[in-house]
Design a protein around this motif. Structure first.
Motif, mmCIF file in Angstrom:
data_model
loop_
_atom_site.group_PDB
_atom_site.id
_atom_site.type_symbol
_atom_site.label_atom_id
_atom_site.label_comp_id
_atom_site.label_asym_id
_atom_site.label_seq_id
_atom_site.Cartn_x
_atom_site.Cartn_y
_atom_site.Cartn_z
ATOM 1 N N GLY A 176 35.909 -38.047 -25.410
ATOM 2 C CA GLY A 176 35.312 -36.815 -24.604
ATOM 3 C C GLY A 176 34.661 -36.033 -25.733
ATOM 4 N N LEU A 177 34.903 -35.709 -26.830
ATOM 5 C CA LEU A 177 33.839 -35.095 -27.751
ATOM 6 C C LEU A 177 33.096 -35.700 -28.249
ATOM 7 N N ARG A 178 32.862 -37.214 -28.340
ATOM 8 C CA ARG A 178 31.784 -37.803 -28.365
ATOM 9 C C ARG A 178 30.726 -37.842 -27.417
ATOM 10 N N ALA A 179 31.393 -37.561 -26.206
ATOM 11 C CA ALA A 179 30.225 -37.502 -25.041
ATOM 12 C C ALA A 179 30.016 -36.187 -24.989
ATOM 13 N N HIS A 180 30.339 -35.042 -25.290
ATOM 14 C CA HIS A 180 30.101 -33.708 -25.519
ATOM 15 C C HIS A 180 28.845 -33.800 -26.471
ATOM 16 N N LEU A 181 29.100 -34.395 -27.633
ATOM 17 C CA LEU A 181 28.080 -34.376 -28.825
ATOM 18 C C LEU A 181 26.890 -35.067 -28.259
ATOM 19 N N GLU A 203 26.522 -41.379 -34.669
ATOM 20 C CA GLU A 203 25.757 -41.836 -33.493
ATOM 21 C C GLU A 203 27.105 -42.094 -32.452
ATOM 22 N N PRO A 204 26.666 -42.090 -31.218
ATOM 23 C CA PRO A 204 27.493 -41.985 -30.183
ATOM 24 C C PRO A 204 28.131 -43.512 -30.138
ATOM 25 N N GLY A 205 29.441 -43.591 -29.950
ATOM 26 C CA GLY A 205 30.091 -44.941 -30.002
ATOM 27 C C GLY A 205 30.529 -45.397 -31.452
ATOM 28 N N ALA A 206 29.914 -44.845 -32.474
ATOM 29 C CA ALA A 206 30.461 -45.085 -33.769
ATOM 30 C C ALA A 206 31.860 -44.791 -33.977
ATOM 31 N N ARG A 207 32.566 -45.508 -34.845
ATOM 32 C CA ARG A 207 34.024 -45.181 -35.185
ATOM 33 C C ARG A 207 34.216 -45.118 -36.816
ATOM 34 N N LEU A 208 34.685 -43.728 -37.131
ATOM 35 C CA LEU A 208 35.068 -43.809 -38.466
ATOM 36 C C LEU A 208 36.382 -43.860 -38.744
ATOM 37 N N MET A 209 36.818 -44.625 -39.736
ATOM 38 C CA MET A 209 38.299 -44.757 -40.095
ATOM 39 C C MET A 209 38.801 -44.638 -41.617
ATOM 40 N N CYS A 229 26.596 -28.284 -31.010
ATOM 41 C CA CYS A 229 27.749 -29.093 -31.785
ATOM 42 C C CYS A 229 27.427 -30.133 -32.302
ATOM 43 N N ARG A 230 26.384 -31.071 -32.158
ATOM 44 C CA ARG A 230 26.177 -32.232 -32.383
ATOM 45 C C ARG A 230 25.735 -31.888 -34.026
#
Length: 162
Positions: free
Chosen positions: A24-29, A114-120, A35-36
């Motif tokens: 949800g937060l990534r969609a808002h960004l 970037e939208p869809g990226a995942r940081l772990m 916010c981005r």
């Protein structure tokens, strides 16, 4: 438009949110430039907290190899030499490696934004964080390590698929 709590943006940058809330937060960004920009600022602040690495003794030789003039006009060679001298004067020998690392980290965390990226976070068995793993929207996996492994040890990255 309701903006997310800044603490949630930090948690997103650290990949500490539940998947549903992070989506949800990534969609808002994607929709909100302010916010981005705040999210990118948090990513840059996290990058700045990374420890500096010592400059290897071979830095000067590597730099000279990169600055060898190409067969172009003498004017361009003089300009390149002048720019290299200015760069060394500005950042100094110890700052060059730090500057290069900062540029690499900035590119890494820009990809993470970037939208869809995942940081772990990457954790050692004792729980200490050793770096970050990034899965880009295209499925590539990039690693950013905070420091090299201790002498006589190696880091391993495992991809476990279904």
């Amino acid at each position: 438009m309701t903006h997310p709590d800044p603490d949630d943006l930090v948690r997103l940058a650290l990949d500490l949110l539940p998947e549903g809330q992070g989506a949800g937060l990534r969609a808002h960004l994607r929709r909100c430039p302010s916010c981005r920009a705040a999210y990118r600022a948090y990513l840059e602040a996290l990058t700045a907290m990374a420890p500096e690495e010592p400059v290897p003794p071979s830095w000067e030789e590597e730099l000279r190899g990169r600055l060898r003039p190409r067969p172009q006009g003498a004017r361009r060679r003089v300009l390149a030499l002048g720019l290299a001298t200015l760069l060394l004067a500005l950042v100094g020998p110890f700052g060059l490696r730090t500057w290069q690392r900062a540029l690499a980290e900035r590119r890494f965390f820009a990809l993470a934004a970037e939208p869809g990226a995942r940081l772990m976070p990457l954790l050692e068995p004792g729980g200490r964080q050793t770096g970050w793993a990034l899965r880009t929207p295209g499925g590539e996996v990039l690693l950013l390590l905070k420091s090299p492994p201790p002498p006589g040890r190696v880091y391993q990255a495992w991809l476990i698929q279904d």
